[in-house]
Design an enzyme around this catalytic site. Sequence first.
Site, PDB file in Angstrom:
ATOM      1  N   ASN A 191       9.891   6.555   5.812  1.00  0.00           N
ATOM      2  CA  ASN A 191      10.486   6.167   5.161  1.00  0.00           C
ATOM      3  C   ASN A 191      10.123   4.106   5.063  1.00  0.00           C
ATOM      4  O   ASN A 191       9.826   4.211   4.020  1.00  0.00           O
ATOM      5  CB  ASN A 191      12.236   6.431   5.160  1.00  0.00           C
ATOM      6  CG  ASN A 191      12.594   5.345   3.594  1.00  0.00           C
ATOM      7  OD1 ASN A 191      12.285   6.056   3.104  1.00  0.00           O
ATOM      8  ND2 ASN A 191      13.323   4.636   4.407  1.00  0.00           N
ATOM      9  N   TYR A 222      -0.141  -0.524  -3.040  1.00  0.00           N
ATOM     10  CA  TYR A 222       0.856  -0.113  -2.432  1.00  0.00           C
ATOM     11  C   TYR A 222       0.609   1.454  -3.235  1.00  0.00           C
ATOM     12  O   TYR A 222       0.837   2.829  -3.000  1.00  0.00           O
ATOM     13  CB  TYR A 222       1.948  -0.379  -3.384  1.00  0.00           C
ATOM     14  CG  TYR A 222       3.216   0.630  -3.565  1.00  0.00           C
ATOM     15  CD1 TYR A 222       4.385   0.185  -2.161  1.00  0.00           C
ATOM     16  CD2 TYR A 222       3.983   0.916  -4.797  1.00  0.00           C
ATOM     17  CE1 TYR A 222       5.128   1.002  -2.452  1.00  0.00           C
ATOM     18  CE2 TYR A 222       5.184   2.023  -4.833  1.00  0.00           C
ATOM     19  CZ  TYR A 222       5.966   1.959  -3.375  1.00  0.00           C
ATOM     20  OH  TYR A 222       7.432   2.842  -3.138  1.00  0.00           O
ATOM     21  N   LYS A 274       0.500   5.279  -1.085  1.00  0.00           N
ATOM     22  CA  LYS A 274       1.581   5.885  -1.362  1.00  0.00           C
ATOM     23  C   LYS A 274       0.648   7.366  -1.633  1.00  0.00           C
ATOM     24  O   LYS A 274       0.685   8.305  -1.789  1.00  0.00           O
ATOM     25  CB  LYS A 274       2.188   5.790  -2.336  1.00  0.00           C
ATOM     26  CG  LYS A 274       3.329   4.682  -1.777  1.00  0.00           C
ATOM     27  CD  LYS A 274       4.267   5.342  -0.779  1.00  0.00           C
ATOM     28  CE  LYS A 274       5.072   4.739  -0.627  1.00  0.00           C
ATOM     29  NZ  LYS A 274       6.197   4.801   0.786  1.00  0.00           N
TER      30      LYS A 274
END
Length: 303
Positions: free
Chosen positions: A101, A172, A176
Amino acid sequence: MFGICENRVVIVTGAGGGLGRAYALALAAEGAKVVVNDLGVGTHGEAGQTVGAAQIVVDQIIAAGGKAVANTDDVTEVEGGQRMVQTALDAFGDLHAVVNNAGFVRDRMFVSCTPEEWDAVLRVHLRGHFCVSRAAVDYWRAKQKAGRNPDARIINTSSGAGLQGSIGQSAYSAAKGGIASLTLVQAAELGRYGITANALAPAARTRMTETAFADAMQAPEQGFDANDPANVAPTIVWLASALSAEVTGQVFELQGGRIMLSEGWRNGPGVDQGRRWRPSEVGAVVHDLLARRTPAQAVYGAG
């Protein structure tokens, strides 16, 4: 009453706040023994911003009758991942699941993103997922070779930005998206060792989203708070449990009371004429294929 994760040992990275904290608390409430990892950095990776955050969550778990230990290793370091696994083994004697996470954002339009910012974001997300998962997989493979078949879980964190792209988040989104693809490969390769791999794309109020989407993430004065990170936690608890053994290679989009399965990339319409195309022929074919395909979702923030 026993919970669905009774006696399961789970590492949760980036668990000092937001989603990670919600996951750790929910896992412990369902009987898991939790290694709460948090490096203590801010939403942009600034050192020293949340020192002690991991221990605060551990104290909350213990006060509620659960079992947990704190860990402050860096997810981007190979040795850090190894120490997390060793922390689980020293404290609880086994490891059953890793919830990757940890992460931060450096929001920039592509033309403004520096190489240093790009590298920092990909390092904490992609390399961070690698270092922790690789250490866990090494343990589970050794366990399987010793005849003690693991029932193990990797739970990765992608994002809607990684699945559809997001304006102002090129690094980002790339990281991801890479995590979603990594999950597919892990699921295909690691099943033989008793390891499943799934990913989630959560939408909730966190330290990162409160900065980027402050107005949209505000809690309502009354009624259901769809952005409460605790809403995402039940699916993570189930994925970490023995009950999810038949589910692998999936990406779940989660928000509020919604659980949605992402279908991902798949082959669309195509044409094969059995010979090499002439450049002048390609345009008409491409426009025909575009007209026949299922339209892609728009990039977040576009138009």
